[in-house]
Design an enzyme around this catalytic site. Structure first.
Site: not given
Ligand code: URA
Ligand code: CA
Length: 432
Positions: A82, A161, A168, A183, A187
């Site tokens: 990632h 999320d 947010r 977050s 994932k």
């Molecule tokens: N990328 C994400 O997936 N989550 C965040 O909180 C910030 C950047």
């Protein structure tokens, strides 16, 4: 349990218990806890931070909020990669077939792009015929047989999320390290990864503006990984300029093919080997990083990685002939060179703004509903530290329109030439 007590506890600097964290996530996803209370807690977390065990529990609760992908039918250790976001980030397109060529199973679920960072799926879909639509069974068959497949998002992964990130975004708590880290990691874990290799970018064009913050984020994510039983490592990279030369969908496919043929941009190649060798080692295909790197070099030099790319494209319905005939990829109607206005050295190339210029040409989406023009984008001729003569091309604009004044202005505003400049170091540090 009352949400207001959880908010005040965090506001006053105390640690939340696992039960309190689960109460918050479950209540928020089910709609029992309103947005105003969730945003108050997110702000309290922003100011008070979280301990490692709180962050691990938050990540687990987020994973549990929705579907998880079961990759147990795929043999071997599934390693995912990632990046926190780059411009012209062609890495995955090269890395996936390269590590698959040495037997690492690449079972990738990927997304489409928004804003100035392009999505891997959009780039792949610029290959005529290529599709990420397939059943779970087909996906598993491809990965077990050829070690590589890319599928679009399936199922409802980490709904907590989606809701929290949107909240947010409009209530000023995006830049919280525990919230960003949970977050991202939730994932990856929900998508079935056994091990995770992260690239955390830093610089003007990145989420983390300086190295110190990038290291804190990377360190937090690596510790989450360890806490939930996933091998995790992070590479901190410089994103003060775009990666490689090409920015745009079909243009980056061509760049990926060039790299798989052994003549790609040196920064892209360096990053691919750095991330790839860690993936190979995590997957148990090599004893140490040097051996892993050796395997990858062999796969590249002997053409196995390129063949793997062809096979992958064919498996997913695409025209593998683009490898030998890149002119079969979508081509923009016009190419315009951008001449340097001074002689000297390129000192700055603002990555995010150059990404936005490519988006204005149609290579990216400003809103989720926009359609992408696969052919358009920008190919750099120069990068930071290169010398340039007045009138020489800094880059080439690939456009379907002749009306590109706004793009040209943006590019000139974000490229600086001065009397001297040094090449930035791409890889800053490794956190593991
Ligand atoms: N990328 C994400 O997936 N989550 C965040 O909180 C910030 C950047
Ligand atoms: Ca690139």
């Amino acid at each position: 349990m009352r949400m207001v007590d959880i908010i005040t506890k965090k506001r006053d600097g105390f640690s939340l218990s696992p039960e309190e964290i689960r109460f918050f996530i479950q209540g928020y996803v089910s709609g029992k806890i309103p947005d105003y209370q969730a945003s108050a807690l997110a702000m309290a977390i922003f100011f008070r931070d979280m301990t490692d065990s709180e962050i691990a529990e938050l990540t687990r609760a987020m994973v549990a909020s929705g579907d998880t992908v079961d990759l147990s039918a795929i043999a071997g250790i599934k390693v995912d990669k990632h990046s926190t976001g780059g411009v012209g980030d062609t890495t995955t397109l090269v890395l996936a077939p390269l590590v698959a060529a040495v037997g690492v199973p690449v079972a990738k679920m990927s997304g489409r792009g928004l804003g100035f960072t392009g999505g891997t799926i959009d780039k792949l879909e610029s290959i005529p015929g290529f599709s990420v639509e397939m059943t779970g069974e087909q996906f598993i068959t491809h990965v077990n047989g050829d070690h590589i497949a890319v599928i679009g998002q399936t199922g409802d992964l980490v709904p907590a999320d989606k809701k929290l990130y949107a909240l947010r975004d409009v209530s000023g708590s995006i830049e919280s390290i525990p919230l960003i880290a949970s977050s991202i990691m939730s994932k990856k874990i929900a998508a079935g990864a056994d091990a995770i290799v992260l690239e955390v970018t830093c610089g003007e064009g990145a989420f983390m503006k300086n190295e110190e913050d990038a290291v804190r984020l990377a360190d937090t994510m690596v510790r989450i990984g360890k806490n939930v039983g996933r091998k995790t490592a992070a590479v901190i990279t410089d994103m003060s300029q775009p990666l490689g030369y090409a920015i745009g969908n079909a243009l980056e496919i061509k760049e990926a093919i060039d790299t798989l043929k052994g003549h790609g941009p040196s920064d892209l190649e360096e990053l691919v080997f750095e991330l790839g060798s860690r993936m190979v080692q995590f997957a148990g295909k090599a004893e140490n990083l040097d051996d892993a790197r050796g395997l990858l070099h062999q796969a590249l030099e002997q053409g196995h990685a390129l063949n793997k790319f062809k096979q992958f494209v064919e498996n997913q319905g695409g025209d593998a002939g683009v490898v030998d005939h890149p002119e079969r990829l979508p081509q923009a109607k016009y190419q315009f060179e951008l001449p340097a206005t001074d002689s000297g050295f390129v000192a700055g190339m603002n990555a995010d703004q150059i990404g936005l210029a490519a988006m204005l040409l149609g290579a990216g989406r400003a809103t989720k509903e926009d359609t992408i023009n696969y052919a358009t984008g920008i190919v750099l001729n120069k990068k930071i530290g290169d010398s340039v003569k007045k009138g020489e091309a800094l880059l080439t604009i690939h456009s379907d329109s002749k009306q590109i004044d706004q793009v040209i202005d943006k590019l000139y505003q974000n490229i600086t030439i001065s009397e001297q400049a040094r090449k930035p170091q791409l890889i800053h540090q490794i956190i593991h």
